[in-house]
Motif scaffolding. Structure first.
Motif, PDB file in Angstrom:
ATOM      1  N   ASP A 102       0.820  -1.210   0.000  1.00 16.19           N
ATOM      2  CA  ASP A 102       0.000   0.000   0.000  1.00 16.19           C
ATOM      3  C   ASP A 102       0.857   1.264   0.000  1.00 16.19           C
ATOM      4  OD1 ASP A 102      -2.527  -1.065  -0.223  1.00 16.19           O
ATOM      5  OD2 ASP A 102      -2.773  -1.359   1.925  1.00 16.19           O
ATOM      6  N   VAL A 103       2.009   1.206   0.672  1.00 20.34           N
ATOM      7  CA  VAL A 103       2.896   2.371   0.646  1.00 20.34           C
ATOM      8  C   VAL A 103       3.435   2.578  -0.764  1.00 20.34           C
ATOM      9  CG1 VAL A 103       5.058   3.350   1.495  1.00 20.34           C
ATOM     10  CG2 VAL A 103       3.561   2.165   3.063  1.00 20.34           C
ATOM     11  N   MET A 106       1.161   4.210  -3.165  1.00 21.40           N
ATOM     12  CA  MET A 106       1.023   5.668  -3.049  1.00 21.40           C
ATOM     13  C   MET A 106       1.735   6.377  -4.190  1.00 21.40           C
ATOM     14  SD  MET A 106       1.468   6.319   0.986  1.00 21.40           S
ATOM     15  CE  MET A 106       0.152   5.860   2.111  1.00 21.40           C
ATOM     16  N   GLY A 107       2.806   5.754  -4.680  1.00 24.65           N
ATOM     17  CA  GLY A 107       3.531   6.348  -5.794  1.00 24.65           C
ATOM     18  C   GLY A 107       2.678   6.508  -7.038  1.00 24.65           C
ATOM     19  N   HIS A 109      -0.512   7.506  -6.973  1.00 22.21           N
ATOM     20  CA  HIS A 109      -1.645   8.403  -6.749  1.00 22.21           C
ATOM     21  C   HIS A 109      -1.561   9.708  -7.517  1.00 22.21           C
ATOM     22  CE1 HIS A 109      -4.635   6.705  -4.073  1.00 22.21           C
ATOM     23  NE2 HIS A 109      -3.663   5.931  -3.654  1.00 22.21           N
ATOM     24  N   GLY A 110      -0.339  10.103  -7.884  1.00 25.81           N
ATOM     25  CA  GLY A 110      -0.215  11.297  -8.703  1.00 25.81           C
ATOM     26  C   GLY A 110      -0.884  11.124 -10.055  1.00 25.81           C
ATOM     27  N   LEU A 112      -3.670   9.318 -10.456  1.00 25.77           N
ATOM     28  CA  LEU A 112      -5.079   8.947 -10.284  1.00 25.77           C
ATOM     29  C   LEU A 112      -5.961  10.169 -10.085  1.00 25.77           C
ATOM     30  CD1 LEU A 112      -4.714   5.920  -7.844  1.00 25.77           C
ATOM     31  CD2 LEU A 112      -5.091   5.859 -10.295  1.00 25.77           C
ATOM     32  N   LYS A 113      -7.203  10.025 -10.479  1.00 26.24           N
ATOM     33  CA  LYS A 113      -8.195  11.082 -10.254  1.00 26.24           C
ATOM     34  C   LYS A 113      -8.599  11.107  -8.790  1.00 26.24           C
ATOM     35  CE  LYS A 113      -9.504  12.660 -14.471  1.00 26.24           C
ATOM     36  NZ  LYS A 113      -8.508  11.906 -15.188  1.00 26.24           N
ATOM     37  N   LEU A 114      -9.306  12.172  -8.458  1.00 32.35           N
ATOM     38  CA  LEU A 114      -9.764  12.433  -7.096  1.00 32.35           C
ATOM     39  C   LEU A 114     -10.170  11.197  -6.295  1.00 32.35           C
ATOM     40  CD1 LEU A 114      -9.919  15.374  -6.312  1.00 32.35           C
ATOM     41  CD2 LEU A 114     -12.384  15.231  -6.429  1.00 32.35           C
ATOM     42  N   TRP A 115     -11.136  10.454  -6.806  1.00 30.47           N
ATOM     43  CA  TRP A 115     -11.725   9.366  -6.034  1.00 30.47           C
ATOM     44  C   TRP A 115     -11.225   8.002  -6.501  1.00 30.47           C
ATOM     45  CZ3 TRP A 115     -13.986  12.763  -9.324  1.00 30.47           C
ATOM     46  CH2 TRP A 115     -14.266  12.256 -10.599  1.00 30.47           C
ATOM     47  N   GLN A 116     -10.387   7.977  -7.582  1.00 27.53           N
ATOM     48  CA  GLN A 116      -9.982   6.697  -8.162  1.00 27.53           C
ATOM     49  C   GLN A 116      -9.161   5.849  -7.203  1.00 27.53           C
ATOM     50  OE1 GLN A 116      -8.084   7.836 -11.813  1.00 27.53           O
ATOM     51  NE2 GLN A 116      -9.614   6.734 -13.021  1.00 27.53           N
ATOM     52  N   ARG A 117      -9.383   4.576  -7.285  1.00 28.74           N
ATOM     53  CA  ARG A 117      -8.548   3.622  -6.569  1.00 28.74           C
ATOM     54  C   ARG A 117      -7.533   3.050  -7.557  1.00 28.74           C
ATOM     55  NH1 ARG A 117     -11.423   2.029  -1.608  1.00 28.74           N
ATOM     56  NH2 ARG A 117     -12.683   3.895  -1.399  1.00 28.74           N
ATOM     57  N   PRO A 118      -6.389   2.566  -7.056  1.00 29.70           N
ATOM     58  CA  PRO A 118      -5.390   2.018  -7.969  1.00 29.70           C
ATOM     59  C   PRO A 118      -5.976   0.864  -8.795  1.00 29.70           C
ATOM     60  CG  PRO A 118      -4.482   2.265  -5.778  1.00 29.70           C
ATOM     61  CD  PRO A 118      -5.952   2.552  -5.668  1.00 29.70           C
ATOM     62  N   ARG A 158       8.563   3.022  -3.942  1.00 29.26           N
ATOM     63  CA  ARG A 158       7.456   3.952  -4.141  1.00 29.26           C
ATOM     64  C   ARG A 158       7.821   4.994  -5.198  1.00 29.26           C
ATOM     65  NH1 ARG A 158       5.317   7.564   0.849  1.00 29.26           N
ATOM     66  NH2 ARG A 158       7.345   8.530   0.569  1.00 29.26           N
ATOM     67  N   GLN A 162       6.451   5.649  -9.385  1.00 30.30           N
ATOM     68  CA  GLN A 162       5.996   6.902  -9.997  1.00 30.30           C
ATOM     69  C   GLN A 162       6.407   6.993 -11.464  1.00 30.30           C
ATOM     70  OE1 GLN A 162       7.077   9.397  -6.127  1.00 30.30           O
ATOM     71  NE2 GLN A 162       6.374  10.738  -7.760  1.00 30.30           N
TER      72      GLN A 162
END
Lengths: 267, 450
Positions: A102-103, A106-107, A109-110, A112-118, A158, A162
């Motif tokens: 999960d950490v 996080m890489g 998330h840049g 992803l859209k507002l509510w999107q999950r990986p 992480r 990216q």
């Protein structure tokens, strides 16, 4: 200044006249340099020289007083996806209830859209990053159960997830075991072969010539910047580690206190 | 005495039945509302807890009080929406003050929190006593928001509470990933281009909203406990944030049910304190009995370890005694063991008993003798002890006197693979620094032949 022209070469990172302070104490004064692409670059200097501050100033994490930083000729906001930052390990609460995968995710998330999950693709990328850093077997592990070196590798994985082209790392070699040091060096080679650029705060003078192509010497100001063979000289080392210029320091502090930079019209 | 019981007991009993049969439809409404509040406050409080902003909820709840009073004074109405907006406004002013003070003055965050909290609370109390002195309608019940009174809530109140709670919960579900990212490291989130400030504002808004709608149920004074205690308790049960939040929500709901019920059975009882007391009880239960991190589990684990270490120590002593007799004389009594290993007699006897039970030693009138399995184990322990001593002398350059103490501890935790690694790194794995032979790894059979 025809930087946006695609024919001319633009440096992955260019810093111009960057000055930073902590309260009224000057930390960095008028630092300017431009780095080449596809190299490993070390930022070297004594304790308190402002190495981490420089990196934070570049990433806009701490306010600068003056200066312009450009990434591939553009502002950071336009080049976020191309830039990955690896903070120091100590800046994190390692008791946070989260596992390794999960950490690393996080890489992503840049991207992803507002509510999107990986998505599955994001998970695949994160898992590949863990494999590259030989952390695959730890992917379900709680981060609180990792050793210092393993924590560092999670951070690097992480950053790798990216998929950036410029990597800024704050002391990745600090306090890690031999296996991690090897893994980081492998990673550097790998990234370099893909034409990516790595900037590292580094504190070990014994290895700096071996691990890096380029050195930026700082001690509150820029001492020298250039290829290792040119700048790793006794003279530069003396200047860097020979103590600060106290008069420069004192007068700059006085200038900040008096807010002279605001009172004085620009020339 | 009997007569008293006969009079009292059925009434509580029938009250309780009345509560759960929902004869009064309002009861069902209040119960649903308090469950939703318990869940939403626990979940949003979880993020405050993880971001180490635990006390912010407390300050915000206190900061809401003057807002409620001002809204009442200005609009002369107890409309829930008016009260809500008044409370949210003053809570947000409080929130900004808490944020602004440390950034722009020399005041530290904890002091800013304390100053803001007490100032707003005092202001609220002043306004409250002023209102109570006025000749206005429906002022009664305003003081209930200090400690909360579930039974005093109207359907309109509950509806608003329900909407807000559902909004908070759905925001958390929707933005879970981002909230977790920011709680883990806001700095890093900034570097990948997440609009951290916007999310922090949203988090603050969600906390303020949950706090404000909770006032009538829990009260200003104790609202913070409802935000924090559930997640603190849930932290003992899991290591995964999503599970922690679900458990926290369940605990919040449970305490809401308990306290609402009591507020109906004994109308003089305020709901807030009951909710907090039941939450704290759940917290202590978690602290004691949680499966992995509970104190009881840790205590039993530690006890088990102590027993194992004692047993292994006795086995090693028996091995040393055997070694001194050149493996000829095999039976030793308690005095022999105590000569080599200082251990309280009672403890030693208990340990020997335990070893007999495990068939690692046998006891006879002459004393104690190791069985084959016991001997194998003793040999392995001795081997690990001495290998470690060698390792320390060879690689850490310690003197033979220093290494024994250390090896006494390490022998209990070395694994077979570490043992192999040790052997590979040693030039001498034949004898230890004190000159004793190191038993071979597979010499259990050797023990048999002697």
């Amino acid at each position: 200044m025809n930087r946006s022209n695609s024919n001319t070469y633009t440096s992955p990172l260019s810093v111009q006249h960057l000055s930073m302070r902590y309260h009224h104490k000057p930390v960095l004064t008028d630092v300017s340099f431009e780095i080449p692409e596809g190299k490993t670059i070390a930022i070297v200097g004594p304790n308190g020289a402002g190495k981490s501050t420089l990196l934070k100033g570049i990433m806009g994490l701490e306010p600068s007083i003056e200066g312009l930083v450009s990434f591939f000729g553009e502002s950071l906001d336009k080049k976020r996806q191309a830039t990955a930052y690896v903070p120091q390990r100590e800046e994190i609460d390692w008791d946070f209830p989260i596992n390794v995968l999960d950490v690393v995710l996080m890489g992503r998330h840049g991207h992803l859209k507002l509510w999107q999950r990986p998505s599955q693709l994001d998970i695949d990328i994160a898992e590949q990053a863990l494999k590259d850093l030989k952390m695959w077997e730890f992917k379900e592990r709680q981060i609180s159960q990792l050793s210092g070196g393993q924590q560092q590798r999670v951070f690097l994985a992480r950053a790798l997830a990216q998929q950036a082209t410029l990597y800024l790392m704050d002391e990745p070699f600090a306090g890690v075991d031999v296996a991690t040091e090897q893994a980081i060096i492998e990673l550097f080679k790998d990234l370099k072969s893909q034409g990516k650029t790595i900037v590292c705060v580094h504190h070990d003078l014994n290895t700096v010539g071996e691990y890096f192509d380029w050195i930026i010497f700082i001690n509150a100001r820029l001492i020298a910047a250039g290829p290792v063979v040119e700048v790793l000289t006794k003279e530069n080392l003396n200047k860097t580690y020979g103590g600060r210029l106290s008069l420069l320091n004192d007068l700059t502090e006085q200038m900040y206190r008096s807010q002279l930079n605001k009172a004085h019209d620009t020339d | 005495m009997d007569a008293f019981n006969l009079l009292e007991t059925p009434s509580v009993w029938s009250n309780w039945l009345a509560f759960w049969s929902f004869e009064d439809i309002n009861v069902l409404w209040v119960l649903m509302g308090s469950i939703l509040l318990g869940m939403s406050a626990s979940v949003i409080g979880g993020f405050a807890f993880l971001r180490k902003r635990s006390l912010v909820g407390d300050a915000l709840a206190h900061a809401a009080l003057p807002g409620v009073m001002m809204a009442f004074l200005l609009f002369q109405s107890r409309d829930p929406l008016v009260m809500f907006l008044g409370a949210v406004t003053s809570s947000f002013i409080g929130f900004y003050l808490i944020d602004w003070l440390p950034k722009n003055t020399k005041i530290k965050a904890d002091a800013a929190l304390a100053i803001t909290l007490s100032f707003f609370f005092a202001l609220g109390l002043m306004l409250l006593s002023y209102i109570q002195g006025l000749e206005v309608d429906n002022k009664s019940g305003l003081d209930k928001i200090l400690f909360g009174q579930a039974a005093a809530m109207t359907q309109k109140d509950i509806k608003l509470l329900g909407y807000v709670a559902l909004f908070v919960l759905s925001c958390v579900v929707l933005f879970f990933q981002k909230f977790r990212l920011i709680a883990f490291s806001a700095t890093y989130a900034r570097t990948i281009g997440i609009a951290v400030n916007r999310y922090e504002l949203l988090l603050a808004l969600l906390i303020v909203m949950s706090v404000v709608v909770g006032l009538q149920l829990v009260g200003v004074v104790l609202m913070a406990a409802v935000l924090l205690t559930p997640v603190a308790a849930a932290r003992f049960w899991s290591n995964q944030l999503s599970h922690i939040l679900i458990i926290a929500a369940a605990l919040g709901a449970l305490s809401a049910i308990i306290s609402t019920q009591i507020s109906y059975l004994a109308p003089a009882m305020p709901t807030g304190p009951w909710m907090v007391v039941s939450l704290s009880a759940l917290f202590f239960l978690s602290l004691l009995f949680a499966p992995e991190k509970g104190l009881l589990k840790r205590y039993t684990e530690h006890n088990k370890l102590r027993k194992r270490v004692a047993e292994e120590n006795v086995l090693r002593t028996l091995y040393k005694l055997l070694e001194r007799k050149d493996f000829q004389h095999k039976t030793f009594n308690i005095a022999d063991i105590q000569a080599l290993r200082s251990m309280p007699l009672e403890h030693l006897q208990a340990t020997l008993k335990q070893l007999c039970k495990k068939a690692l030693i046998t006891s006879s009138t002459a004393g104690f003798e190791m069985t084959t399995t016991g001997f194998g184990l003793a040999e392995q322990l001795t081997r690990r002890h001495r290998l470690w001593e060698n390792y320390l002398t060879e690689h850490a350059e310690l003197t033979p006197q220093q290494v024994h103490q250390h090896a006494e501890r390490i022998e209990h935790i070395l694994t077979p693979s570490q043992e192999l690694q040790l052997q590979a790194e040693l030039t001498n794995s034949q004898s230890d620094p004190h000159g004793n032979l190191i038993p071979n790894a597979n010499s259990a059979s050797q023990g048999d032949s002697k």
